[in-house]
Structure formats: structure tokens, C-alpha cells
Write a protein that holds these residues in place. Structure first.
Motif, mmCIF file in Angstrom:
data_model
loop_
_atom_site.group_PDB
_atom_site.id
_atom_site.type_symbol
_atom_site.label_atom_id
_atom_site.label_comp_id
_atom_site.label_asym_id
_atom_site.label_seq_id
_atom_site.Cartn_x
_atom_site.Cartn_y
_atom_site.Cartn_z
ATOM 1 N N CYS A 1 0.207 3.141 3.695
ATOM 2 C CA CYS A 1 0.667 2.636 4.998
ATOM 3 C C CYS A 1 1.708 1.521 4.889
ATOM 4 O O CYS A 1 2.244 1.094 5.909
ATOM 5 C CB CYS A 1 -0.533 2.153 5.821
ATOM 6 S SG CYS A 1 -1.161 0.542 5.315
ATOM 7 N N CYS B 1 0.835 -1.200 0.000
ATOM 8 C CA CYS B 1 0.000 0.000 0.000
ATOM 9 C C CYS B 1 0.871 1.251 0.000
ATOM 10 O O CYS B 1 1.778 1.374 0.828
ATOM 11 C CB CYS B 1 -0.885 -0.014 1.244
ATOM 12 S SG CYS B 1 -1.797 1.511 1.513
ATOM 13 N N CYS C 1 -5.026 -0.338 6.007
ATOM 14 C CA CYS C 1 -5.733 0.941 6.182
ATOM 15 C C CYS C 1 -6.996 1.060 5.343
ATOM 16 O O CYS C 1 -7.711 2.057 5.436
ATOM 17 C CB CYS C 1 -4.793 2.112 5.881
ATOM 18 S SG CYS C 1 -4.466 2.345 4.112
ATOM 19 N N CYS D 1 -6.072 -2.414 0.504
ATOM 20 C CA CYS D 1 -5.070 -2.555 1.555
ATOM 21 C C CYS D 1 -5.674 -3.217 2.779
ATOM 22 O O CYS D 1 -6.702 -2.772 3.291
ATOM 23 C CB CYS D 1 -4.494 -1.193 1.932
ATOM 24 S SG CYS D 1 -3.358 -1.303 3.321
HETATM 25 ZN ZN ZN Z 1 -2.707 0.904 3.590
#
Ligand code: ZN
Length: 176
Positions: free
Chosen positions: A18, A15, A35, A32
Motif C-alpha cells: 500500500c 510497504c 494495511c 505496515c
Molecule cells: Zn501496507
């Protein structure tokens, strides 16, 4: 070693927000696990110009860089974010050939795969038939190594860089 390709499913593994695991949701999006970012792979808009001179010859460019360096192409390129297709075409013709166009007519749209720096971009090439007043002072620049006019029936599709552009030229020849 795991086999990887230029497909986004092999290239986009983490991702960008994050750093969590990016999981392929379907063929065109990633979710993701950390997050919740849901990222879609959309087609990138691009434009190309069909320009015919007074002797019924098609204007082609020689690609200066990879992908397909040295092969023939139609003038054009990617549409910038928040730019119109018409603005992109005028900008690309100015940058690549120092050419101002007088008018343009939409011809059709052609999907393509464009591999650059190890990643496949899915493009949608929008083709326009363009008229330009003065074709005598073309100055190749930017991403273009040269420009040439080829009689339309004699354009060798094997020397054209991309499937989409081959299809554009073939469709244009059949339409006339
Ligand atoms: Zn993420």
C-alpha cells in the motif's frame, strides 16, 4: 543527509502493498502501519559444492560478476523458490560448469551476508561433498569466469569471496 546502509531496515522503508510506512518490528520483520502487512526477512537458501579430483585438489570457480568479481568461490548459487537443495546444486553445476554430479553428501550449513544492488541478503549456504565422474570437460559459463583445481592444503582463504565459503573450506580441510 541521513546515513543509509545496505541493511533491509534502511532499504525497505515503504510497504510494497500500500506504500504506507514500513515499521521495523524486531530485528527481522516489518509491519505496515497502513494495511497491516507483516513482512519477515528470512535467510535465503543457497548451495555450494565441495568437489575433489583424483589428485586431491579442490574445484574452485572465479566469480564473473559482483559481488566479489574476480575472487574465488565454490560452485553453487541460490536455491530457486520451490526447488530442493539437491536440485539447485545439480542445476548450478550444470549452468556454471556443464558438470553432472553422480552423488552428493550433506556437509553442513553456513550463514552469510550477501550484498547485491545495494541490499544485504542473509543467506544460509548449504554445503555438499559431491562426486562427479568426469572433471576433464568443464565449460565455465553463466556466472563463472573460470574454473581451477587447487591442492586442498594450498587453497588461500584470503582469495575466497565470502566468509561462509572460507569457513566451509576450512571446516572441510579440518574434517579430513
Ligand atoms: Zn501496507
Amino acid at each position: 543527509m541521513e546515513k543509509t546502509t545496505t541493511s533491509p531496515r534502511d532499504v525497505f522503508r515503504f510497504c510494497p502493498r500500500c506504500g504506507g510506512n514500513f515499521n521495523l518490528q524486531d530485528t527481522h520483520s516489518f509491519l505496515c502501519a497502513g494495511c497491516g502487512l507483516h513482512y519477515f526477512i528470512n535467510a535465503n537458501a543457497a548451495v555450494c559444492a565441495l568437489i575433489i579430483d583424483s589428485r586431491d585438489r579442490l574445484l574452485l570457480t572465479v566469480r564473473a560478476h559482483d559481488p566479489a568479481q574476480g575472487m574465488l568461490d565454490l560452485p553453487g548459487g541460490f536455491v530457486d523458490p520451490l526447488e530442493t537443495a539437491e536440485e539447485a546444486l545439480a542445476r548450478e553445476l550444470r549452468e556454471e560448469l556443464d558438470l553432472e554430479i553422480d552423488s552428493l553428501t550433506y556437509f553442513g550449513s553456513y550463514p552469510n551476508r550477501y550484498v547485491f544492488s545495494g541490499l544485504t541478503y542473509f543467506t544460509l549456504d548449504l554445503a555438499f561433498v559431491c562426486r562427479a565422474g568426469d572433471l576433464s570437460g568443464l565449460k565455465p559459463g553463466d556466472d563463472v569466469a573460470g574454473a581451477l583445481f587447487v591442492p586442498l592444503p594450498e587453497v588461500d582463504l584470503e582469495k575466497i569471496a565470502f566468509d561462509s565459503i572460507r569457513t566451509v573450506i576450512d571446516a572441510y580441510r579440518r574434517s579430513r
